[in-house]
Design a protein around this motif. Structure first.
Motif, PDB file in Angstrom:
ATOM      1  N   HIS A 153     -32.709  -0.994   1.111  1.00 48.19           N
ATOM      2  CA  HIS A 153     -33.866  -1.600   0.439  1.00 48.19           C
ATOM      3  C   HIS A 153     -34.447  -2.777   1.232  1.00 48.19           C
ATOM      4  CE1 HIS A 153     -30.763  -4.517  -0.742  1.00 48.19           C
ATOM      5  NE2 HIS A 153     -31.758  -5.367  -0.862  1.00 48.19           N
ATOM      6  N   CYS A 154     -33.655  -3.368   2.088  1.00 50.93           N
ATOM      7  CA  CYS A 154     -33.921  -4.699   2.672  1.00 50.93           C
ATOM      8  C   CYS A 154     -35.125  -4.700   3.633  1.00 50.93           C
ATOM      9  CB  CYS A 154     -32.644  -5.138   3.384  1.00 50.93           C
ATOM     10  SG  CYS A 154     -32.840  -6.452   4.587  1.00 50.93           S
ATOM     11  N   PRO A 155     -36.182  -5.451   3.298  1.00 48.72           N
ATOM     12  CA  PRO A 155     -37.369  -5.476   4.165  1.00 48.72           C
ATOM     13  C   PRO A 155     -37.091  -6.050   5.554  1.00 48.72           C
ATOM     14  CG  PRO A 155     -37.829  -6.453   2.013  1.00 48.72           C
ATOM     15  CD  PRO A 155     -36.363  -6.248   2.076  1.00 48.72           C
ATOM     16  N   ARG A 203     -21.305 -14.716   7.943  1.00 52.18           N
ATOM     17  CA  ARG A 203     -21.920 -14.832   6.614  1.00 52.18           C
ATOM     18  C   ARG A 203     -22.422 -13.473   6.152  1.00 52.18           C
ATOM     19  NH1 ARG A 203     -25.970 -16.198  10.239  1.00 52.18           N
ATOM     20  NH2 ARG A 203     -28.096 -15.622   9.676  1.00 52.18           N
ATOM     21  N   LYS A 204     -22.658 -13.373   4.837  1.00 50.13           N
ATOM     22  CA  LYS A 204     -23.180 -12.108   4.305  1.00 50.13           C
ATOM     23  C   LYS A 204     -24.683 -12.077   4.532  1.00 50.13           C
ATOM     24  CE  LYS A 204     -23.983  -9.701  -0.106  1.00 50.13           C
ATOM     25  NZ  LYS A 204     -24.857  -8.777   0.569  1.00 50.13           N
ATOM     26  N   VAL A 205     -25.091 -11.199   5.425  1.00 50.22           N
ATOM     27  CA  VAL A 205     -26.516 -11.086   5.740  1.00 50.22           C
ATOM     28  C   VAL A 205     -26.788  -9.709   6.345  1.00 50.22           C
ATOM     29  CG1 VAL A 205     -26.438 -11.973   8.137  1.00 50.22           C
ATOM     30  CG2 VAL A 205     -28.451 -12.440   6.718  1.00 50.22           C
ATOM     31  N   ALA A 206     -27.987  -9.251   6.238  1.00 55.23           N
ATOM     32  CA  ALA A 206     -28.440  -8.016   6.891  1.00 55.23           C
ATOM     33  C   ALA A 206     -29.885  -8.260   7.315  1.00 55.23           C
ATOM     34  CB  ALA A 206     -28.371  -6.845   5.914  1.00 55.23           C
ATOM     35  N   PRO A 207     -30.331  -7.712   8.422  1.00 57.50           N
ATOM     36  CA  PRO A 207     -29.633  -6.785   9.318  1.00 57.50           C
ATOM     37  C   PRO A 207     -28.757  -7.524  10.341  1.00 57.50           C
ATOM     38  CG  PRO A 207     -31.833  -7.201  10.161  1.00 57.50           C
ATOM     39  CD  PRO A 207     -31.723  -7.979   8.882  1.00 57.50           C
ATOM     40  N   PRO A 249     -27.788 -11.298  14.289  1.00 56.70           N
ATOM     41  CA  PRO A 249     -28.491 -11.239  13.006  1.00 56.70           C
ATOM     42  C   PRO A 249     -29.963 -11.624  13.273  1.00 56.70           C
ATOM     43  CG  PRO A 249     -27.357 -13.338  13.204  1.00 56.70           C
ATOM     44  CD  PRO A 249     -27.176 -12.617  14.533  1.00 56.70           C
ATOM     45  N   GLU A 250     -30.744 -11.789  12.278  1.00 50.63           N
ATOM     46  CA  GLU A 250     -32.159 -12.203  12.354  1.00 50.63           C
ATOM     47  C   GLU A 250     -33.040 -11.041  12.820  1.00 50.63           C
ATOM     48  OE1 GLU A 250     -33.882 -14.676  11.178  1.00 50.63           O
ATOM     49  OE2 GLU A 250     -32.041 -15.548  10.419  1.00 50.63           O
ATOM     50  N   SER A 251     -33.771 -10.511  11.862  1.00 44.32           N
ATOM     51  CA  SER A 251     -34.587  -9.328  12.129  1.00 44.32           C
ATOM     52  C   SER A 251     -35.520  -9.489  13.337  1.00 44.32           C
ATOM     53  CB  SER A 251     -35.411  -8.979  10.882  1.00 44.32           C
ATOM     54  OG  SER A 251     -36.160 -10.095  10.455  1.00 44.32           O
ATOM     55  N   MET A 252     -36.211 -10.632  13.416  1.00 42.91           N
ATOM     56  CA  MET A 252     -37.208 -10.737  14.488  1.00 42.91           C
ATOM     57  C   MET A 252     -36.560 -10.997  15.850  1.00 42.91           C
ATOM     58  SD  MET A 252     -39.815  -9.707  12.996  1.00 42.91           S
ATOM     59  CE  MET A 252     -41.074  -9.835  14.275  1.00 42.91           C
ATOM     60  N   ARG A 298     -26.576  -9.156 -10.528  1.00 43.67           N
ATOM     61  CA  ARG A 298     -26.168 -10.506 -10.919  1.00 43.67           C
ATOM     62  C   ARG A 298     -26.855 -11.549 -10.024  1.00 43.67           C
ATOM     63  NH1 ARG A 298     -21.066  -9.006 -11.175  1.00 43.67           N
ATOM     64  NH2 ARG A 298     -20.544  -9.793  -9.104  1.00 43.67           N
ATOM     65  N   LYS A 299     -26.795 -11.298  -8.747  1.00 44.67           N
ATOM     66  CA  LYS A 299     -27.334 -12.260  -7.788  1.00 44.67           C
ATOM     67  C   LYS A 299     -28.860 -12.407  -7.926  1.00 44.67           C
ATOM     68  CE  LYS A 299     -26.609 -13.170  -2.952  1.00 44.67           C
ATOM     69  NZ  LYS A 299     -25.924 -12.801  -1.732  1.00 44.67           N
ATOM     70  N   LYS A 300     -29.531 -11.279  -8.091  1.00 44.41           N
ATOM     71  CA  LYS A 300     -30.999 -11.332  -8.151  1.00 44.41           C
ATOM     72  C   LYS A 300     -31.483 -11.842  -9.513  1.00 44.41           C
ATOM     73  CE  LYS A 300     -31.497  -9.843  -3.976  1.00 44.41           C
ATOM     74  NZ  LYS A 300     -31.762 -10.786  -2.901  1.00 44.41           N
TER      75      LYS A 300
HETATM   76  N1  LIG Z   1     -34.068 -14.420   8.277  1.00 44.47           N
HETATM   77  C1  LIG Z   1     -33.268 -13.246   8.079  1.00 44.47           C
HETATM   78  C2  LIG Z   1     -33.231 -12.958   6.595  1.00 44.47           C
HETATM   79  C3  LIG Z   1     -32.335 -11.774   6.274  1.00 44.47           C
HETATM   80  C4  LIG Z   1     -32.063 -11.676   4.785  1.00 44.47           C
HETATM   81  O1  LIG Z   1     -32.328 -12.599   3.990  1.00 44.47           O
HETATM   82  N2  LIG Z   1     -31.543 -10.525   4.409  1.00 44.47           N
HETATM   83  C5  LIG Z   1     -31.137 -10.355   3.034  1.00 44.47           C
HETATM   84  C6  LIG Z   1     -31.110  -8.891   2.649  1.00 44.47           C
HETATM   85  S1  LIG Z   1     -32.769  -8.295   2.345  1.00 44.47           S
HETATM   86  C7  LIG Z   1     -29.737 -10.869   2.896  1.00 44.47           C
HETATM   87  O2  LIG Z   1     -28.927 -10.624   3.765  1.00 44.47           O
HETATM   88  N3  LIG Z   1     -29.454 -11.559   1.810  1.00 44.47           N
HETATM   89  C8  LIG Z   1     -28.135 -12.053   1.542  1.00 44.47           C
HETATM   90  C9  LIG Z   1     -27.383 -11.140   0.653  1.00 44.47           C
HETATM   91  O3  LIG Z   1     -27.717  -9.963   0.522  1.00 44.47           O
HETATM   92  O4  LIG Z   1     -26.407 -11.615   0.085  1.00 44.47           O
HETATM   93  C10 LIG Z   1     -33.858 -12.083   8.873  1.00 44.47           C
HETATM   94  O5  LIG Z   1     -35.079 -12.101   9.111  1.00 44.47           O
HETATM   95  O6  LIG Z   1     -33.113 -11.178   9.273  1.00 44.47           O
END
Ligand SMILES: N[C@@H](CCC(=O)N[C@@H](CS)C(=O)NCC(=O)O)C(=O)O
Length: 214
Positions: A8-10, A45-49, A59-62, A123-125
């Protein structure tokens, strides 16, 4: 190369898009949304992509977009950006996420393959945007705002191949926005916008969510 994402993640769509546009093969790994161990192991940390490449994790999309676009000649995102495109995206982000987050939370997406993963996201959202029930009750009004806003994208779209005529970073951001929107049923895409999002989906190899929209 492996790209660790949520479907789903933009931000993940931005990273995925450059691989498609550049025709660089990549293995897509969809993480479970509550599985914090893999991203913590990779980047702390928990992050995607997250891009995994030669034992390095980016990490960091751009940053990923820039890295892949710089591989081999020529760069595909060589065109000039138009600040009006960035402004258009920013103006629509609030209503888009109020519509999309609730729908992602109930969609058949691989990051929510377990009940725990789906509950974690919900829960988080809900802590961020309030009870989903309240957001869902706003659907008609938010879709109306979205449809009106889409009409103002038409004059900015120079071609279905690229918003400004030549591919640029604007296309990465705009396609990620429109792909997020595709989970929302009832959006009335003006013809040029529809042609653009479909063509970009083909070129980036990132499927739209039209078939699971609610
Ligand atoms: N600045 C980062 C932002 C990435 C981001 O916020 N991804 C979301 C998923 S859409 C995320 O990992 N959120 C933390 C989580 O899911 O706990 C990027 O551009 O890659």
């Amino acid at each position: 190369m492996k790209l660790h994402v949520y479907d789903h993640c933009p931000f993940c769509v931005k990273a995925r898009a450059i691989f498609g546009l550049k025709e660089v093969p990549v293995e897509l790994v969809v993480m479970l949304n509550d599985d914090v161990a893999p991203p913590e192991r990779m980047v702390g940390r928990k992050v995607a992509p997250i891009l995994e490449h030669e034992d390095r994790f980016t990490p960091e999309s751009m940053d990923i977009v820039a890295l892949i676009d710089a591989m081999g000649d020529p760069r595909v995102l060589a065109g000039a950006t138009n600040p009006a495109v960035g402004s258009w995206i920013a103006e629509g982000s609030g209503s888009l996420y109020r519509l999309a987050i609730t729908r992602w939370a109930s969609a058949p997406l691989p990051e929510f393959a377990t009940a725990d993963a789906r509950a974690f996201f919900t829960r988080k959202k809900e802590a961020l945007i309030g009870p989903f029930e309240d957001r869902l009750a706003e659907t008609a009004a938010l879709v109306e705002v979205t449809n009106a806003h889409l009409a103002s994208l038409e004059p900015l779209l120079r071609s279905p191949e690229a918003v400004n005529g030549d591919l640029s970073e604007d296309d990465i951001h705009l396609f990620a926005h429109l792909r997020a929107m595709s989970i929302v049923a009832g959006v009335a895409y003006p013809a040029k916008v529809d042609a653009y999002r479909r063509r970009m989906s083909e070129r980036t190899k990132v499927p739209l969510h039209d078939d699971i929209a609610t």
